[in-house]
Design an enzyme around this catalytic site. Structure first.
Site, PDB file in Angstrom:
ATOM      1  N   GLY A  50       0.835  -1.206   0.187  1.00 28.46           N
ATOM      2  CA  GLY A  50       0.151  -0.196  -0.010  1.00 28.46           C
ATOM      3  C   GLY A  50       0.799   1.076   0.094  1.00 28.46           C
ATOM      4  O   GLY A  50       2.256   1.039  -0.007  1.00 28.46           O
ATOM      5  N   GLN A  55       3.464   9.604   2.086  1.00 30.57           N
ATOM      6  CA  GLN A  55       4.696   9.063   1.616  1.00 30.57           C
ATOM      7  C   GLN A  55       5.320   9.664   0.450  1.00 30.57           C
ATOM      8  O   GLN A  55       6.477   9.324  -0.016  1.00 30.57           O
ATOM      9  CB  GLN A  55       4.509   7.494   1.658  1.00 30.57           C
ATOM     10  CG  GLN A  55       4.236   6.916   2.630  1.00 30.57           C
ATOM     11  CD  GLN A  55       4.061   5.433   2.528  1.00 30.57           C
ATOM     12  OE1 GLN A  55       2.924   4.789   2.195  1.00 30.57           O
ATOM     13  NE2 GLN A  55       5.156   4.569   2.716  1.00 30.57           N
ATOM     14  N   CYS A  93       7.943  -0.915   5.392  1.00 27.74           N
ATOM     15  CA  CYS A  93       7.135   0.421   5.010  1.00 27.74           C
ATOM     16  C   CYS A  93       8.186   0.981   4.009  1.00 27.74           C
ATOM     17  O   CYS A  93       9.354   1.085   4.156  1.00 27.74           O
ATOM     18  CB  CYS A  93       7.079   1.144   6.140  1.00 27.74           C
ATOM     19  SG  CYS A  93       6.250   2.833   5.587  1.00 27.74           S
ATOM     20  N   LEU A  94       7.601   1.314   2.835  1.00 28.22           N
ATOM     21  CA  LEU A  94       8.716   1.913   1.744  1.00 28.22           C
ATOM     22  C   LEU A  94       9.131   3.168   2.382  1.00 28.22           C
ATOM     23  O   LEU A  94      10.451   3.563   1.635  1.00 28.22           O
ATOM     24  CB  LEU A  94       7.802   2.364   0.561  1.00 28.22           C
ATOM     25  CG  LEU A  94       7.034   1.099  -0.409  1.00 28.22           C
ATOM     26  CD1 LEU A  94       6.186   1.741  -1.319  1.00 28.22           C
ATOM     27  CD2 LEU A  94       8.201   0.008  -0.727  1.00 28.22           C
ATOM     28  N   HIS A 140      -2.089   0.051   8.877  1.00 28.37           N
ATOM     29  CA  HIS A 140      -0.845   0.680   8.491  1.00 28.37           C
ATOM     30  C   HIS A 140      -1.024   1.998   7.720  1.00 28.37           C
ATOM     31  O   HIS A 140      -0.342   2.882   8.142  1.00 28.37           O
ATOM     32  CB  HIS A 140       0.039  -0.381   7.799  1.00 28.37           C
ATOM     33  CG  HIS A 140       1.393   0.149   7.579  1.00 28.37           C
ATOM     34  ND1 HIS A 140       2.708  -0.420   7.980  1.00 28.37           N
ATOM     35  CD2 HIS A 140       2.035   1.196   6.600  1.00 28.37           C
ATOM     36  CE1 HIS A 140       3.629   0.302   7.341  1.00 28.37           C
ATOM     37  NE2 HIS A 140       3.216   1.175   6.561  1.00 28.37           N
ATOM     38  N   GLU A 141      -1.798   1.939   6.663  1.00 29.03           N
ATOM     39  CA  GLU A 141      -1.943   3.218   5.707  1.00 29.03           C
ATOM     40  C   GLU A 141      -2.672   4.382   6.516  1.00 29.03           C
ATOM     41  O   GLU A 141      -2.484   5.360   6.464  1.00 29.03           O
ATOM     42  CB  GLU A 141      -2.518   2.715   4.401  1.00 29.03           C
ATOM     43  CG  GLU A 141      -1.850   1.618   3.581  1.00 29.03           C
ATOM     44  CD  GLU A 141      -0.487   2.044   3.415  1.00 29.03           C
ATOM     45  OE1 GLU A 141       0.073   2.985   3.397  1.00 29.03           O
ATOM     46  OE2 GLU A 141       0.453   0.743   3.259  1.00 29.03           O
ATOM     47  N   HIS A 144      -0.530   6.225   8.559  1.00 32.30           N
ATOM     48  CA  HIS A 144       0.390   7.337   7.818  1.00 32.30           C
ATOM     49  C   HIS A 144      -0.307   8.531   7.810  1.00 32.30           C
ATOM     50  O   HIS A 144       0.250   9.634   7.913  1.00 32.30           O
ATOM     51  CB  HIS A 144       0.611   6.839   6.596  1.00 32.30           C
ATOM     52  CG  HIS A 144       2.075   5.816   6.294  1.00 32.30           C
ATOM     53  ND1 HIS A 144       2.977   6.380   6.576  1.00 32.30           N
ATOM     54  CD2 HIS A 144       1.904   4.631   5.990  1.00 32.30           C
ATOM     55  CE1 HIS A 144       3.800   5.401   6.240  1.00 32.30           C
ATOM     56  NE2 HIS A 144       3.306   4.328   5.772  1.00 32.30           N
TER      57      HIS A 144
HETATM   58 CO    CO Z   1       4.064   2.515   5.330  1.00 31.18          CO
END
Ligand code: CO
Length: 167
Positions: A50, A55, A93-94, A140-141, A144
């Site tokens: 995701g 991000q 996580c990216l 998780h998203e 963010h």
């Molecule tokens: Co992430």
């Protein structure tokens, strides 16, 4: 055509800001529709489960998720119900990488099952019940969008990740 966006990394302050709700009229604009497609491309290219708008440097409540090779676009998502049951699973996580640019993984405890409401890319209101991987990814998203990262749940920062104040 969709283009690849740059991903910002911890400890960038944008990742810590609370994101703004999207206005439904604005959602229909070409600009946000293009951004959603660019986020989708970026998520796929980077092999992420995701991607949330902070991000890519924008503090707005947009999320894309890869679910069974189909992209879910979640606009203004909100969790409406969480299971008492939790489970622990490895997450990465990216935006959280070590000095070599490698993604860091660590076990995180999250709600097993959630219900959420959101608007799709066309602005249609939707509800969703999710478990397993999808449930964890949504949690998780949405984190963010609230300036929360998965490393905040860990007792110790993973090797290669320094505390925010030290940069
Ligand atoms: Co992430």
């Amino acid at each position: 055509m969709a283009k690849l966006l740059d991903i910002i990394h911890y400890p960038h302050p944008i990742l810590r800001k609370k994101s703004q709700e999207i206005n439904m009229e604005e959602l229909k604009s070409g600009k946000l529709q293009q951004l959603l497609l660019d986020m989708e491309k970026t998520m796929k290219e980077k092999d992420g489960a995701g991607l949330a708008a902070p991000q890519i440097g924008k503090n707005i409540r947009l999320v894309v998720i890869n679910h069974n090779n189909k992209t879910l676009f979640l606009i203004n998502p909100k969790i409406t119900k969480k299971s008492w049951a939790k489970e622990i699973e490895e997450e990465g996580c990216l935006s959280v990488v070590n000095k070599k640019g490698e993604i860091i993984f660590a076990p995180v405890k999250r709600h097993k099952k959630i219900n959420c409401i959101y608007f799709d890319a066309k602005g249609k209101k939707k509800t969703l019940t999710a478990e397993k991987m999808l449930s964890k990814t949504i949690q998780h998203e949405i984190d963010h969008l609230n300036g929360v990262l998965f490393i905040d749940y860990l007792e110790n920062l993973p090797t290669g990740i320094e505390p925010e104040g030290n940069h």
